[in-house]
Design an enzyme around this catalytic site. Structure first.
Site, PDB file in Angstrom:
ATOM      1  N   ASP A 119       0.790  -1.350  -0.077  1.00  0.00           N
ATOM      2  CA  ASP A 119      -0.012  -0.098   0.043  1.00  0.00           C
ATOM      3  C   ASP A 119       0.920   1.242  -0.025  1.00  0.00           C
ATOM      4  O   ASP A 119       0.349   2.290  -0.358  1.00  0.00           O
ATOM      5  CB  ASP A 119      -0.873  -0.157   1.482  1.00  0.00           C
ATOM      6  N   CYS A 120       1.876   0.963   0.473  1.00  0.00           N
ATOM      7  CA  CYS A 120       2.837   2.363   0.840  1.00  0.00           C
ATOM      8  C   CYS A 120       3.691   2.709  -0.455  1.00  0.00           C
ATOM      9  O   CYS A 120       4.479   3.529  -0.295  1.00  0.00           O
ATOM     10  CB  CYS A 120       3.502   2.191   2.036  1.00  0.00           C
TER      11      CYS A 120
END
Ligand code: GLC
Ligand code: GLC
Length: 812
Positions: free
Chosen positions: A483-484
């Site tokens: 997600d990052c």
């Protein structure tokens, strides 16, 4: 150091002290009514949706930690204590908490009085049952008072924690006999209320928090309890609560039992009232009557245990390794069921108001529970696919109550579409049910544009296939599994959400990891196409997969020389390469490409995994990347926002450790596969609970990496894809009992000294009794004997006419 021990026979973890490093929690409920409960009786309850229909109030990040729950107080002379120690924190003579499968038990002993609490959510009712048994173990008669206490949440937990100008004026209750009703907003548009009752006449009650606690007190020293007398307060606005008082006299040796029920009731809109503004209590009274004796509670508890006996009989192992047996047979599967129920919504780290059901998360969770509840997995797949967009992309999450997708935590994640294939393939491999592919499923919940699930899968694969970047690798979009890794958003201002700020698309930033997924799930999709007789589509897909395989192994695209590149940023720069100053190697593409079989023939698979061992391994697990980012990189996003060693910035992300372990089994290195498995496995980390800190019976999402100040410390326990992937790893790859489209395959990959073992597996209605002779070999099946007859290969031919099948596997 340990704070308790496993009781495998009862399927319990026994916590021996209330002073655990963090609250150690359990989940109650398996359908629509759920509670979280800690080892000191903290926690809260909700119906279906932790945000929208929350029954009791919890304060996250409060001090002292974990003070709000469902409490019993015992006042014995001047001493007030709780069986679970909190919130009074009165020292107990004895304390024990047993977290079991869908229930928790507490034992507290003080000054000759013993209190036993059993708490569970029955299989078929929307309530939590708590039986409190008090026993006088002293030689003199005892007169004690028992008090219960719950604090109501005004239903919408988000609004409840913010909108005080309104909320302080809306609270309403009714009391009838021993039943306290919470009916806030029932006068207007709600047709549901909550009830908290006990199966005995009460001496007094309170429903206003200020009256119970006292204005200058808190749950640790409630004024009305200290006074020994509840005040019969009727809440009007402010904070409604439910508290009962029971005055009890016990002869030496005598026990008394009380059953408390916390329930949720919905009335038909036309049948809301008994009389003017008096709620219709009939359904509540019927519910309470179902649990008003010990015998009824015993029967409901037995029903719960029977349900779990059945579930946990579907896959069992018997090996000489107790820790493996315990994880496989009990805890790992239990955690998989909890992630099925909760996705990432409600834990002690997910507040229940932030995230709903994740698209990618739920698809992966399915891999771990599909064998347990195939029907509900089927429904889940349809729910998830119904939120997909027509072009194949997806909302990143949907809300469990409405089942509608939303972009609150972003959308446009490049990996999402392929996870739908992963989940559907797992379902069909497990059940053989291909009718699911013909189900008509809406896009973005719009029935008018429904297509078959098969068409949804085609669009999933097609989207990734047609959205490639300069190296012909898949475009990453907002991010991928990580997600990052926000390669397109370029955020520079505090407060901008990496999930939603800036563009979620771009024509340059690519993901090698999604390339690995493309190979893995492209192949699974092609197999499904074959099954449906779609040979042209299958051939087309396989051609794309073969091309991607080449791209991944190409040193001008996916390959960096000693390992796989991670990604290309929006300027076309490499991410996860020896050319980078920080973040030179990432775990995800090494694990996933190799588990997809990429580089197996060329030796690159082995090279990549050797690099993982050399550069990312620690004694507590494999880190996500190295070297950690020490400065913020605007072109990379959130991954570089965390301090080194935490979360996606070089933490040990437990979720992708099993990818590495599975990858090791793919190249046949059982010793190493098991070594990786052990490092994050709760049954092993139990020994270092003072370092690890989270619950020793379940996985957490992240363990602090080597760069972190507290290396080895776990965080964010329970709701993590780690549960599903570790179960897939140990059950399907290490122990090797893998469901294929054609039937069960047995092809273990174990450490050389693992020893012989057996697996019982119920699969498509047939029970397989599998025994494995290991012969000191890590991988390789020399002989497969099915009901006495030798069979070629590793797949047991599926024969629905049999009830049981005896399988002997000889490794060599
Ligand atoms: C969290 C998310 C998951 C994501 C992972 C890595 O666990 O739930 O969707 O893949 O973090 O960023
Ligand atoms: C943050 C976390 C990540 C999580 C995501 C959820 O990015 O680092 O682990 O998946 O939030 O939106």
């Amino acid at each position: 150091m340990k704070f308790g021990h496993f009781d495998d026979e009862h399927r319990e973890y026994v916590i021996e002290t209330p002073k655990t490093p963090l609250p150690w929690i359990n989940y109650l409920g398996s359908k629509e009514f759920f509670s979280l409960i800690s080892n000191t009786c903290g926690g809260y309850t909700f119906y279906k949706d932790a945000k929208l229909l929350r029954l009791t109030r919890y304060r996250y990040n409060d001090v002292p930690m974990d003070i709000n729950g469902k409490y019993f107080y015992i006042k014995d002379g001047d001493t007030v204590w709780n069986p679970g120690w909190k919130p009074t924190q009165t020292d107990l003579d004895e304390y024990e908490c047993r977290h079991g499968i869908g229930y928790s038990k507490f034992k507290g002993v003080k000054n000759g009085v013993r209190a036993d609490v059993l708490t569970f959510v029955p299989v078929n009712d929307n309530c939590e049952v708590s039986r409190l048994v008090v026993t006088n173990d002293s030689s003199a008669e005892k007169s004690i008072s028992i008090f219960s206490y719950v604090e109501w949440c005004l239903w919408n937990a988000d609004d409840d924690s913010r909108n005080f100008q309104r909320n302080f004026s809306t609270g309403e209750v009714e009391v009838k006999g021993s039943a306290i009703y919470h009916k806030t907003e029932y006068r207007e548009r709600r047709n549901h209320y909550a009830v908290y009752s006990v199966n005995a006449p009460i001496t007094a009650f309170d429903t206003a928090r200020d009256s119970f606690l006292g204005l200058y007190h808190y749950a640790g020293d409630p004024e009305a309890v200290l006074n020994g007398k509840l005040t019969n307060s009727m809440a009007s606005g402010w904070s409604p609560i439910a508290a009962h008082q029971l005055d009890v006299t016990l002869k030496p040796g005598e026990s008394k039992s009380y059953v408390f029920v916390l329930g949720y009731i919905e009335n038909p809109v036309e049948d809301k009232w008994e009389s003017h503004n008096v709620i219709n209590k009939k359904p509540a009274e019927a519910l309470l009557a179902k649990y008003d004796t010990d015998a009824k509670v015993d029967a409901a508890f037995a029903e719960l245990n029977d349900q779990w006996d059945k579930l946990l009989n579907i896959y069992t192992v018997d090996s000489s390794n107790d820790k493996v047996n315990r994880m496989v047979n009990i805890w790992n599967q239990y955690q998989c069921m909890v992630t099925f129920n909760m996705s990432r919504s409600a834990s002690y780290y997910e507040s229940g108001i932030g995230r709903g059901m994740g698209f990618r998360d739920s698809c992966q969770d399915l891999l771990g529970f599909v064998h347990l509840i195939p029907d509900r997995a089927r429904e889940r797949i349809i729910d998830i696919a119904s939120t997909q967009f027509q072009d194949g992309r997806a909302y990143h999450q949907y809300q469990p109550l409405t089942k509608k997708g939303n972009s609150d935590i972003g959308s446009g994640f490049g990996d999402d579409p392929l996870w739908l294939i992963a989940g559907t393939s797992a379902y069909i491999r497990e059940t053989g049910d291909t009718t699911i592919l013909d189900e008509m499923v809406p896009f973005d919940n719009d029935e008018s544009v429904a297509e078959t699930l098969m068409e949804h899968l085609r669009r999933s694969f097609g989207y990734v296939d047609t959205h490639r970047g300069p190296h012909r690798l898949p475009l990453i979009g907002r991010a991928d599994w990580n997600d990052c890794l926000n390669l397109n958003c370029h955020s520079t201002q505090p407060g901008e959400s990496f999930q939603t700020f800036g563009p979620s698309e771009g024509p340059v930033a690519e993901s090698v990891f999604i390339g690995g997924m493309f190979v893995k799930y492209g192949n699974e999709y092609a197999d499904i196409c074959d099954l449906k007789g779609l040979t042209d589509e299958a051939a087309k897909v396989r051609a794309s997969v073969a091309e991607m395989n080449e791209i991944l192994l190409d040193s001008s695209a996916g390959w960096d020389g000693e390992w796989f590149v991670r990604a290309y940023d929006s300027y076309g720069g490499k991410v996860g390469s020896k050319d980078c100053e920080e973040g030179q190697i990432y775990i995800e593409p090494q694990g996933f490409c190799v588990l997809a079989g990429v580089g197996k023939e060329t030796g690159q698979a082995q090279k990549a995994l050797d690099s993982v061992k050399a550069k990312l391994d620690t004694k507590y697990g494999v880190m996500i990347l190295q070297p950690a980012y020490t400065v913020y990189h605007e072109e990379l996003g959130e991954v570089s926002s965390y301090p080194p060693g935490y979360k996606e910035n070089a933490g040990i992300f437990c979720h992708n450790n099993p990818w590495v372990s599975i990858a090791e089994t793919v190249i046949g290195r059982g010793d190493r596969a098991f070594e990786v498995y052990k490092k994050t496995c709760p049954a092993y980390t139990e020994e270092i609970s003072e370092i690890h800190r989270t619950e020793p019976y379940i996985y957490c999402q992240m363990v602090a990496g080597a760069d972190a100040k507290f290396h080895g410390e776990g965080k964010n326990s329970w709701l993590t894809g780690t549960a599903a992937w570790t179960f897939v790893n140990i059950s399907q790859y290490i122990l090797g009992v893998y469901p294929t489209l054609k039937g069960l395959s047995v092809d273990p990959c174990v450490p050389a000294d693992f020893g012989d073992f057996s697996v019982k597996r119920v699969y498509r209605g047939v029970e397989y009794d599998i025994t494995v002779k290991q012969n000191g070999v890590q991988k390789g099946v020399k002989q497969l004997i099915v009901d006495g007859a030798q069979v070629e290969g590793t797949v047991i031919p599926y024969d629905a006419s049999k009830k049981t099948v005896k399988v002997e596997v000889v490794m060599g």
